[in-house]
Scaffold this motif. Structure first.
Motif: not given
Length: 351
Positions: A18, A20-21, A53, A115
């Motif tokens: 995943v 993230e922004d 992540r 993260p």
């Protein structure tokens, strides 16, 4: 009596990566779609940091398990961060940050819930000679993959994720020799013997505005003008580059030197640079010797009358080759004719 101990081992069984922004990066503010909608290769700005992540398949409770720093090191998981288009290597350097090499990005947050890895994109200045005939990419995409060593068990799986943004490049300016210019550099040096110079701008196909911020001060010093042309000239569609011909008209000597400012601005990326034009007013044109000698009685001599007749005939009857041998080619006109392609080929041959 004795001691017993129970150990729990988590074997890497990746289900998802995943992204993230990003919380930092060379983004260009836009009024319509927010700050993070447009990316540029702003050299000297913070790198683009995309935290990620890694999760395993759901456990017995149906919740995915997030991998932390231990499995990244002990189970030999490898993270790769690559552009979706190889052309992006000309605009960014790509690397991977993890908790094991945190020194590369010292301001990454490190905490139990933070993260454990990130993709880092560092802006770089492009080589305009290699991009002379090419438009810039319209988007920047990053592709992240996580996989294990080939020696891992068959239960090892890989996972990938990707993100993208709209992209506008930073324009790059060169002089007529192909030398890359920075803000404050001299883009053209004008004199009475060389009253014109040309600068080249790689725009990547995006509009760049050019303006002369001031004129020569004082009477009888002439004026400086700008002539903007696309490369190739008179193109109807956007082109990767353009030329700026800077001319000193009605030249006059005034025994001095002046520096004028030329501003280049991209309203899309917000980039603005000011270059210098140096005008040398101390140079005077060499006086030409008289064509024919005169006798003491102020009447043309026999040799003088002969030259007055022969010289015009030599000029007007010439087929052109004599003039080409006597007059060296004008570098400015040559660079205008060949454009950035000509500069590109000429510079590469000198390497």
């Amino acid at each position: 009596g004795g001691i017993s101990m129970s150990l729990h081992f988590l074997v890497a069984h990746i289900s998802e990566v995943v992204l993230e922004d990003p919380f930092a990066g060379p983004f260009v503010p836009t009024n319509a779609q927010g700050r993070t909608s447009l990316l540029s290769n702003l050299v000297g700005q913070d790198p683009l940091i995309i935290p990620m992540r890694v999760f395993s398949y759901p456990d017995g409770d149906g919740q995915p398990w997030e991998y932390r720093s231990g499995p990244f090191h002990d189970q030999r998981l490898f993270v790769k961060c690559m552009p979706t288009d190889e052309a992006l290597f000309g605009f960014f350097d790509f690397e991977v940050w993890s908790i094991q090499n945190s020194s590369s990005v010292p301001f990454m947050p490190i905490s139990p819930r933070a993260p454990q890895a990130a993709c880092i994109m560092r802006p770089r200045r492009i080589d305009p000679l290699r991009w002379a005939e090419h438009m810039s990419p319209g988007t920047v995409g990053v592709h992240v993959s996580l996989q294990g060593s080939e020696r891992q068990s068959s239960g090892m799986r890989t996972a990938t994720a990707a993100m993208s943004w709209r992209f506008v490049p930073q324009f790059v300016t060169m002089d007529d020799s192909g030398r890359q210019l920075s803000a404050g550099d001299i883009c053209a040096a004008l004199s009475r013997s060389r009253p014109a110079g040309t600068a080249w701008v790689w725009t990547g196909g995006h509009p760049v505005e050019v303006s002369l911020l001031q004129q020569l001060q004082g009477h009888n010093r002439g004026r400086v003008t700008l002539h903007i042309r696309t490369n190739p000239p008179e193109a109807r569609a956007p082109t990767p580059s353009m030329s700026i011909t800077i001319s000193w008209e009605a030249t006059e000597s005034w025994n001095g030197m002046a520096e004028l400012h030329v501003q280049l601005e991209s309203r899309v990326s917000g980039q603005k640079e000011v270059l210098l034009v140096r005008v040398d007013g101390s140079e005077s044109l060499t006086e030409q010797p008289p064509i024919a000698a005169r006798s003491n009685s102020d009447r043309p001599s026999i040799m003088g009358r002969f030259l007055l007749v022969i010289v015009p005939l030599m000029v007007f009857c010439s087929c052109g080759s004599w003039l080409r041998l006597m007059m060296p080619p004008n570098r400015i006109l040559h660079s205008e004719a060949t454009g950035m392609t000509g500069i590109h080929k000429r510079v590469l041959r000198t390497y």
